[in-house]
Write an enzyme that holds these catalytic residues in place. Structure first.
Site, PDB file in Angstrom:
ATOM      1  N   LYS A 150       9.255 -16.914   4.224  1.00  0.00           N
ATOM      2  CA  LYS A 150      10.573 -17.348   4.647  1.00  0.00           C
ATOM      3  C   LYS A 150      11.746 -16.069   5.448  1.00  0.00           C
ATOM      4  CE  LYS A 150      14.631 -17.878   2.906  1.00  0.00           C
ATOM      5  NZ  LYS A 150      15.781 -17.053   1.745  1.00  0.00           N
ATOM      6  N   GLU A 174      17.219 -18.323  11.269  1.00  0.00           N
ATOM      7  CA  GLU A 174      18.033 -17.612  10.999  1.00  0.00           C
ATOM      8  C   GLU A 174      19.822 -17.063  11.654  1.00  0.00           C
ATOM      9  OE1 GLU A 174      19.034 -18.580   6.751  1.00  0.00           O
ATOM     10  OE2 GLU A 174      20.667 -16.869   7.358  1.00  0.00           O
ATOM     11  N   HIS A 201      12.017 -17.004   8.181  1.00  0.00           N
ATOM     12  CA  HIS A 201      13.231 -18.684   8.265  1.00  0.00           C
ATOM     13  C   HIS A 201      14.110 -16.980   8.559  1.00  0.00           C
ATOM     14  CE1 HIS A 201      15.815 -19.699   6.303  1.00  0.00           C
ATOM     15  NE2 HIS A 201      16.010 -21.600   6.376  1.00  0.00           N
ATOM     16  N   ASN A 202      14.553 -16.435   7.823  1.00  0.00           N
ATOM     17  CA  ASN A 202      15.376 -15.946   8.099  1.00  0.00           C
ATOM     18  C   ASN A 202      16.141 -14.819   8.762  1.00  0.00           C
ATOM     19  OD1 ASN A 202      15.662 -16.883   5.088  1.00  0.00           O
ATOM     20  ND2 ASN A 202      16.325 -14.472   4.746  1.00  0.00           N
ATOM     21  N   SER A 228      15.450 -21.675   0.740  1.00  0.00           N
ATOM     22  CA  SER A 228      15.889 -21.415   1.471  1.00  0.00           C
ATOM     23  C   SER A 228      17.339 -23.381   1.245  1.00  0.00           C
ATOM     24  CB  SER A 228      15.528 -21.426   3.164  1.00  0.00           C
ATOM     25  OG  SER A 228      17.103 -21.949   3.788  1.00  0.00           O
TER      26      SER A 228
HETATM   27  P1  NDP Z   1      23.330 -12.960  -7.127  1.00  0.00           P
HETATM   28  O1  NDP Z   1      23.707 -11.417  -6.410  1.00  0.00           O
HETATM   29  O2  NDP Z   1      24.325 -13.662  -7.323  1.00  0.00           O
HETATM   30  O3  NDP Z   1      22.469 -12.371  -8.271  1.00  0.00           O
HETATM   31  C1  NDP Z   1      21.664 -11.345  -8.659  1.00  0.00           C
HETATM   32  C2  NDP Z   1      20.605 -11.248 -10.108  1.00  0.00           C
HETATM   33  O4  NDP Z   1      20.270 -10.327 -11.096  1.00  0.00           O
HETATM   34  C3  NDP Z   1      22.001 -11.329 -11.469  1.00  0.00           C
HETATM   35  O5  NDP Z   1      21.747 -12.001 -12.197  1.00  0.00           O
HETATM   36  C4  NDP Z   1      21.261  -9.925 -11.819  1.00  0.00           C
HETATM   37  O6  NDP Z   1      22.538  -9.880 -12.792  1.00  0.00           O
HETATM   38  C5  NDP Z   1      20.456  -9.853 -11.621  1.00  0.00           C
HETATM   39  N1  NDP Z   1      19.317  -8.352 -11.421  1.00  0.00           N
HETATM   40  C6  NDP Z   1      19.756  -7.809 -10.233  1.00  0.00           C
HETATM   41  N2  NDP Z   1      19.212  -6.322 -11.002  1.00  0.00           N
HETATM   42  C7  NDP Z   1      18.415  -6.837 -11.805  1.00  0.00           C
HETATM   43  C8  NDP Z   1      17.862  -6.304 -13.026  1.00  0.00           C
HETATM   44  N3  NDP Z   1      17.303  -4.690 -11.908  1.00  0.00           N
HETATM   45  N4  NDP Z   1      17.005  -6.251 -13.788  1.00  0.00           N
HETATM   46  C9  NDP Z   1      17.051  -7.797 -14.065  1.00  0.00           C
HETATM   47  N5  NDP Z   1      18.471  -8.297 -13.512  1.00  0.00           N
HETATM   48  C10 NDP Z   1      19.160  -7.982 -12.189  1.00  0.00           C
HETATM   49  O7  NDP Z   1      21.650 -12.802  -6.338  1.00  0.00           O
HETATM   50  P2  NDP Z   1      21.111 -14.274  -5.632  1.00  0.00           P
HETATM   51  O8  NDP Z   1      21.128 -15.195  -6.879  1.00  0.00           O
HETATM   52  O9  NDP Z   1      22.112 -14.860  -4.475  1.00  0.00           O
HETATM   53  O10 NDP Z   1      19.462 -14.190  -5.031  1.00  0.00           O
HETATM   54  C11 NDP Z   1      18.866 -13.632  -6.184  1.00  0.00           C
HETATM   55  C12 NDP Z   1      17.605 -13.707  -5.358  1.00  0.00           C
HETATM   56  O11 NDP Z   1      17.318 -14.745  -4.411  1.00  0.00           O
HETATM   57  C13 NDP Z   1      17.787 -12.504  -4.201  1.00  0.00           C
HETATM   58  O12 NDP Z   1      16.827 -12.080  -4.154  1.00  0.00           O
HETATM   59  C14 NDP Z   1      18.027 -12.986  -2.962  1.00  0.00           C
HETATM   60  O13 NDP Z   1      18.175 -12.747  -1.941  1.00  0.00           O
HETATM   61  C15 NDP Z   1      17.644 -14.932  -2.656  1.00  0.00           C
HETATM   62  N6  NDP Z   1      17.738 -15.688  -2.225  1.00  0.00           N
HETATM   63  C16 NDP Z   1      19.592 -16.179  -2.373  1.00  0.00           C
HETATM   64  C17 NDP Z   1      20.235 -17.023  -1.647  1.00  0.00           C
HETATM   65  C18 NDP Z   1      22.144 -17.343  -1.437  1.00  0.00           C
HETATM   66  O14 NDP Z   1      21.767 -18.045  -0.506  1.00  0.00           O
HETATM   67  N7  NDP Z   1      22.304 -16.683  -1.978  1.00  0.00           N
HETATM   68  C19 NDP Z   1      19.082 -17.685  -0.701  1.00  0.00           C
HETATM   69  C20 NDP Z   1      18.034 -17.405  -0.778  1.00  0.00           C
HETATM   70  C21 NDP Z   1      17.661 -16.801  -1.241  1.00  0.00           C
HETATM   71  P3  NDP Z   1      23.574  -9.006 -13.166  1.00  0.00           P
HETATM   72  O15 NDP Z   1      24.276 -10.494 -13.120  1.00  0.00           O
HETATM   73  O16 NDP Z   1      23.143  -8.800 -14.832  1.00  0.00           O
HETATM   74  O17 NDP Z   1      23.676  -8.198 -12.157  1.00  0.00           O
END
Ligand code: NDP
Length: 473
Positions: A188, A195, A191-192, A133
């Site tokens: 987590k 939130e 937590h959400n 988080s």
């Molecule tokens: P993003 O949408 O920014 O990025 C998603 C990533 O996953 C990209 O690199 C994407 O690749 C990849 N991806 C999606 N589908 C596939 C697949 N089938 N195979 C391989 N790679 C894949 O997400 P976030 O970075 O924000 O979030 C990542 C995780 O962390 C999620 O589970 C989210 O819920 C969690 N999270 C996010 C927070 C936030 O504030 N953003 C906070 C806490 C947790 P590509 O670029 O090629 O699409």
């Protein structure tokens, strides 16, 4: 070439920022992002724009990625929740060696994590479901981290994860082992949920100030700023104050130009379902999700607006309303946290996880979205796996006694004027329920026995002995 300390798969918001965080603490990082046809090379762009002079190396394909990480490998997945995690696990598994550790840092469902754990452990690998988080900034500068799963992995990743985590006032890392199976992701998820409810509470207060007191964004900003410097100090109050200051291109407060239709992702829904399954009332969390759903009914709202309610300016003492609103927000927040801890306590019993609630309250003290002064105070009152004592704890008991008439008054005023306050009021109903020695459940039991012969217990008989009556005789 020296092999890297950790591999990060997925270079979205979280993957990029966590890679930079690991590198800033002296760890070397191998990074990889899938490359779809026609898609820009995300790995290259990240390396060339953000990683100059840092110990981060980009890799071109999976094999290259896996081979760049030192044994036993630590591979963190930061990909979208759901199928993506299954797909990535299946892709990387053929390249892994026994004792490698795969860490899912996304928001996976705790049941999926338990499934991934047994799938991975059966092949000799270790698996950690790790709640993180703090959003983008937390990931970069120090998040709150909630790992759970293969306990043997903890020894090997602890120093790295505690190094990148936020630190609390005592300089202790906001990262501690939560427990087995999907417990890290369960915590987590809670937590959400907390939130969601805290955000909705602040939004309801904003609505009262805006629509009942006719206050401008600047005036509301001053109030939130004052609240944030007192007992209501929290990350969410702080960002609310900051949001209210921002102007749009037309020089008007940006907040006034944003559509009132709130989105959501899955974790709020997941906790409501889990709470029903576990039989724990998390009314504040469920109501905050319902409130977002109602906000999306823009067409219906537009049709019905003004038919039944015509909100007029509050004619009473404005200063007094702001004071009781502050009291209401305080009391409601205590109930929100309490509901969150009570579902963790119940989940821990149900799933046989030895989860330490005090430790969880401690790792939520910095880096995460729900950090607050109230939570800090609550940390001292939580005994291991025991939440009953929150309300009866001397600190909270006395404060609630002082503030609860203000809580009621706020809700009465809001309701009388047609301002929806689902979380302010559901937390009060929860409090009133918990504080009622007698509830009308006797009538419910009689009705159940009348139509379904379900039986009822009697006040003067031992618990567990059920009686039936011929009600329509
Ligand atoms: P993003 O949408 O920014 O990025 C998603 C990533 O996953 C990209 O690199 C994407 O690749 C990849 N991806 C999606 N589908 C596939 C697949 N089938 N195979 C391989 N790679 C894949 O997400 P976030 O970075 O924000 O979030 C990542 C995780 O962390 C999620 O589970 C989210 O819920 C969690 N999270 C996010 C927070 C936030 O504030 N953003 C906070 C806490 C947790 P590509 O670029 O090629 O699409």
């Amino acid at each position: 070439m020296n092999k890297c300390d950790i591999g990060i798969y997925g270079l979205g918001v979280m993957g990029q920022n966590l890679s930079l965080n690991f590198a800033s603490r002296g760890f070397s990082v191998a990074v990889y992002n899938r490359r779809e046809a026609d898609e820009e090379n995300i790995t290259n762009t990240f390396i060339t724009t953000k990683c100059q002079g840092k110990k981060i190396i980009g890799t071109r394909n999976l094999e290259d990625f896996i081979n760049s990480i030192s044994l036993p490998r630590k591979i963190m997945l930061l990909v979208s929740t759901g199928n993506a995690v299954d797909e990535v696990i299946n892709q990387i598994t053929p390249f892994l060696d026994v004792d490698d550790i795969v860490i899912d840092g996304g928001n996976s469902h705790y049941r999926d994590t338990a499934r991934h754990l047994s799938q991975m452990e059966s092949q000799g690998f270790m698996f950690v479901g790790c709640g993180i988080s703090g959003g983008a900034e937390g990931a970069l500068k120090g998040p709150s981290i909630m790992p759970g799963g293969s306990f043997q992995a903890w020894d090997k990743i602890k120093f790295m994860f505690q190094a990148i985590a936020a630190k609390n006032e005592d300089n202790n890392p906001c990262c501690e082992w939560i427990g087995p199976e999907g417990s890290g992701h369960f915590v987590k998820m809670v937590h959400n949920g907390i939130e969601y409810a805290l955000m909705q509470l602040i939004a309801e207060s904003y609505d009262i100030m805006k629509r009942l007191l006719f206050m401008s964004a600047d005036e509301i900003c001053s109030v939130t700023s004052e609240w944030n410097s007192g007992a209501l100090n929290s990350y969410l109050m702080e960002i609310t104050r900051n949001i209210l200051k921002v102007r749009d291109t037309d020089s008007e407060p940006l907040i006034d130009n944003i559509l009132d239709c709130a989105a959501q992702k899955g974790t709020g829904r997941d906790i409501s379902i889990s709470a029903l399954e576990l039989g724990v009332p998390v009314t504040a969390i469920s109501e905050s999700i319902n409130a977002r759903l109602i906000s999306t009914m823009t067409t219906e709202r537009s049709l019905a607006a003004h038919e039944f309610i015509n909100t007029t300016q509050y004619a009473g003492d404005r200063k007094a309303l702001l004071k009781v609103l502050e009291d209401a927000l305080y009391c409601s927040q205590i109930i929100v946290y309490m509901q969150g801890f009570s579902i963790i306590a119940k989940g821990a019993i149900e799933y046989k996880w030895d989860v330490d609630l005090t430790q969880i309250a401690r790792i939520w003290q910095n880096g995460c979205i729900i950090r607050s002064k109230i939570l800090k105070a609550m940390c001292a009152s939580l005994k291991k796996n025991l939440v009953d004592n929150v309300l009866l704890n001397p600190t909270f008991k006395e404060t609630i006694k002082q503030k609860h008439s203000g809580w009621r008054k706020t809700i009465m005023i809001a309701i009388t004027h047609g301002i929806p306050v689902p979380v302010l009021s559901s937390t009060l109903s929860y409090f009133d329920g918990i504080c009622s020695e007698h509830l009308p459940a006797n009538l419910i039991q009689a009705q159940r026995d009348y139509f379904g012969l379900h039986g009822y217990e009697k006040i003067n008989a031992s618990r567990g002995i059920f009686f039936h009556s011929k009600w329509d005789r």
